[in-house]
Design a protein around this motif. Structure first.
Motif, short mmCIF file in Angstrom:
data_model
loop_
_atom_site.label_atom_id
_atom_site.label_comp_id
_atom_site.label_asym_id
_atom_site.label_seq_id
_atom_site.Cartn_x
_atom_site.Cartn_y
_atom_site.Cartn_z
N ALA A 184 0.69 -1.20 0.02
CA ALA A 184 -0.63 -0.21 -0.13
C ALA A 184 0.51 1.36 0.42
O ALA A 184 0.21 2.12 -0.69
CB ALA A 184 -0.57 0.21 1.79
N ILE A 185 2.27 1.42 0.82
CA ILE A 185 2.82 2.69 0.56
C ILE A 185 3.55 2.71 -0.82
O ILE A 185 3.75 3.87 -1.06
CB ILE A 185 3.92 2.11 2.20
N LEU A 186 3.60 1.97 -0.91
CA LEU A 186 4.78 1.84 -2.72
C LEU A 186 3.40 2.22 -3.01
O LEU A 186 3.73 3.44 -4.40
CB LEU A 186 5.24 0.47 -2.72
N THR A 187 2.19 1.54 -3.39
CA THR A 187 1.60 1.88 -4.51
C THR A 187 1.24 3.84 -4.12
O THR A 187 1.24 4.14 -5.19
CB THR A 187 -0.04 2.00 -4.25
N CYS A 188 1.68 4.18 -2.71
CA CYS A 188 1.08 5.30 -2.75
C CYS A 188 2.13 6.15 -2.87
O CYS A 188 1.65 7.07 -4.05
CB CYS A 188 1.02 5.77 -0.72
N LEU A 189 2.78 6.12 -3.73
CA LEU A 189 4.71 7.04 -3.72
C LEU A 189 4.57 6.48 -5.54
O LEU A 189 4.94 7.18 -5.73
CB LEU A 189 5.57 5.61 -2.79
N ALA A 190 4.33 5.71 -5.72
CA ALA A 190 4.12 4.36 -7.05
C ALA A 190 2.83 5.62 -7.68
O ALA A 190 3.74 5.99 -9.06
CB ALA A 190 4.22 3.59 -8.01
N ARG A 191 1.60 5.99 -7.22
CA ARG A 191 0.69 7.34 -7.91
C ARG A 191 1.48 8.50 -8.48
O ARG A 191 1.24 9.02 -9.04
CB ARG A 191 -0.71 7.21 -7.19
N THR A 192 2.90 9.08 -7.47
CA THR A 192 2.86 10.23 -8.12
C THR A 192 5.02 9.99 -8.30
O THR A 192 4.82 10.88 -7.09
CB THR A 192 2.50 11.36 -7.39
#
Length: 230
Positions: A159-167
């Protein structure tokens, strides 16, 4: 670098938006009428659309409705000088994701844009894979990796990696990560985010001699989109 389409006919505000967003690291395309805006939105691969309501040709309501009818799910931030609740409702009903009343501050505008981009409803909607350089995150299969190598991540790490990878290439604050990943009932501080980031780096960076998760001092973290040397 993410692409933003700005559809704004004001001769001062349009160029000002382009300068401000370019300075923040976005690639900006500016058009000044609704017909051209609709054409460019359908033809381009933009991460987000900033759309004025009062435009020559097609107004913003009609442009947004046409985009949604065509199946384009790119986030739309609607700008208007109107501030009535019915105007806002009409904008949202036509498919806009957010609504900002003129005049507005650049700080608020940028915060709204970052929030929309983090939702993951980008111009690649329909494709479930986020990419930052050779790092990828598959939102459908809940898998992530670097090139052909897949990571073994816990749900929180994913979830954290997804949060960062979105922007990619844009900083995300610890508070934003906490709000998106942790349950609202969680009352602890942001130190827990630092613990998970440390664990995440050991899986996505250390084995590849990479430094893609950067610390933004006093703020949070940034996922860089650089490719690793082959």
């Amino acid at each position: 670098m993410q692409d933003i389409l700005v559809v704004e006919d004001d001769p001062q505000l349009g160029p000002a938006l382009r300068r401000g967003l370019t300075a923040e690291g976005y690639r900006v395309e500016l058009v000044r009428d609704g017909n051209t805006g609709l054409e460019r939105a359908l033809a381009g691969d933009h991460a987000l659309i900033v759309l004025d309501i009062m435009l020559p040709g097609l107004n913003g309501y009609r442009v947004c409705a046409a985009l949604r009818s065509a199946g384009l799910r790119t986030p739309v931030l609607m700008l208007t000088a109107k501030d009535g609740e019915y105007d806002e409702a009409e904008g949202l009903d036509t498919g806009a994701d957010d609504y900002l009343v003129k005049p507005f501050s650049s700080v608020v505008l940028l915060a709204r844009l970052r929030a929309l981009l983090r939702r993951g409803t980008t111009a690649t909607a329909g494709r479930s894979v986020l990419r930052a350089g050779d790092l990828w995150v598959d939102l459908t299969l809940h898998r992530a990796g670097r090139g052909p190598v897949e990571f073994a991540l816990t749900p929180k790490e994913f979830a954290i990696l997804t949060c960062l990878a979105r922007t990619p290439d844009h900083p995300v604050s610890k508070e934003e990560i906490l709000a998106e990943v942790w349950d609202p009932a969680y009352t602890g501080g942001t130190a827990i985010v630092e613990v998970y980031i440390s664990a995440l780096r050991k899986k996505v960076d250390a084995p590849f001699a990479a430094h893609s998760i950067e610390t933004v001092r006093g703020y949070g973290y940034r996922l860089t989109a650089r490719e690793l040397p082959r």
